[in-house]
Motif scaffolding. Sequence first.
Motif, PDB file in Angstrom:
ATOM      1  N   THR A  21      41.170  21.139 103.351  1.00  0.00           N
ATOM      2  CA  THR A  21      40.029  22.209 103.215  1.00  0.00           C
ATOM      3  C   THR A  21      39.325  22.528 104.658  1.00  0.00           C
ATOM      4  OG1 THR A  21      38.702  20.336 102.827  1.00  0.00           O
ATOM      5  CG2 THR A  21      39.566  21.613 100.881  1.00  0.00           C
TER       6      THR A  21
ATOM      7  N   LYS B 167      34.691  22.900 109.219  1.00  0.00           N
ATOM      8  CA  LYS B 167      33.490  22.342 109.092  1.00  0.00           C
ATOM      9  C   LYS B 167      32.027  23.275 109.393  1.00  0.00           C
ATOM     10  CE  LYS B 167      33.851  19.256 112.926  1.00  0.00           C
ATOM     11  NZ  LYS B 167      35.233  19.948 113.664  1.00  0.00           N
TER      12      LYS B 167
ATOM     13  N   LEU C  12      29.926  25.389 107.239  1.00  0.00           N
ATOM     14  CA  LEU C  12      29.570  24.802 105.845  1.00  0.00           C
ATOM     15  C   LEU C  12      27.924  24.944 105.773  1.00  0.00           C
ATOM     16  CD1 LEU C  12      31.919  21.687 105.372  1.00  0.00           C
ATOM     17  CD2 LEU C  12      32.163  23.945 104.950  1.00  0.00           C
TER      18      LEU C  12
ATOM     19  N   SER D 113      38.631  17.123 102.001  1.00  0.00           N
ATOM     20  CA  SER D 113      37.113  16.930 101.506  1.00  0.00           C
ATOM     21  C   SER D 113      37.111  17.965 100.090  1.00  0.00           C
ATOM     22  CB  SER D 113      36.097  17.531 102.463  1.00  0.00           C
ATOM     23  OG  SER D 113      35.997  18.989 102.412  1.00  0.00           O
TER      24      SER D 113
ATOM     25  N   ARG E 156      34.830  20.076  99.619  1.00  0.00           N
ATOM     26  CA  ARG E 156      33.933  21.097  99.869  1.00  0.00           C
ATOM     27  C   ARG E 156      34.472  22.542  98.990  1.00  0.00           C
ATOM     28  NH1 ARG E 156      35.863  21.756 106.204  1.00  0.00           N
ATOM     29  NH2 ARG E 156      35.594  19.602 106.026  1.00  0.00           N
TER      30      ARG E 156
ATOM     31  N   HIS F  89      33.375  25.389  99.645  1.00  0.00           N
ATOM     32  CA  HIS F  89      33.406  26.602 100.406  1.00  0.00           C
ATOM     33  C   HIS F  89      34.836  27.062 100.736  1.00  0.00           C
ATOM     34  CE1 HIS F  89      29.994  24.473 101.507  1.00  0.00           C
ATOM     35  NE2 HIS F  89      29.360  25.527 101.977  1.00  0.00           N
TER      36      HIS F  89
END
Length: 213
Positions: free
Chosen positions: A21, A27, A30, A90, A92, A94
């Motif tokens: 991810t 990152k 995010l 992860s 996430r 997103h």
Amino acid sequence: MKSFKQLKGLVFPLDRANVDTDAIIPKQFLKSIKRSGFGPYLFDEWRYLDHGEPDMDCSKRPLNKDFLLNQPRYAKAQILLARDNFGCGSSREHAPWAIDGYGFQVIIAPSFADIFFSNCYKNGLLPIAAPAAMVERMLKESLASEAYYLDVNLEAQTVTLPSGDSFGFDITPHRKHCLLNGLDEIGLTLMHAEDIKTFEVKHRAAQPWLFSA
């Protein structure tokens, strides 16, 4: 959430396994929870030669010409084809936001990370776990073609290749119903809005002290 029934879409072949991810959406992006605006940053560290940050104008950034998604023939791709363990890393959400924001509607791979797989359904994406041999075939054929299209039929649960060959895929009845009707968890809840209102009225009448100032 938009509904999904059938798509004849152009394939983008991502010939990589274990795409995590952080590769899908790094990152630093995010910070926002709007669900929109992430498409330009999909695969950011692979697509661009500079370091990406939120709110950058990606139309002015230097492109990595060696990354296939930057080739004109994949500009309107709607089906992402990859190898094993797509979406690992992860949890996430997103990541599916970025994939959807770019314009992909279907992801096909031999296997997916569990949380990413679930997050796709919650955001209107259709992840299809296909046999490894079939993925291998589609990767080879799509890389050798200028425009490789697949016909994905959710109602029939089939994917048809340009040759006419097809394969089936599994999906739970609940997830299928949600995609066909464009229902996310909020949409499902709102279908019971009247029942919820009725419950609240009865609850207030039965226990008024809970609602006093």
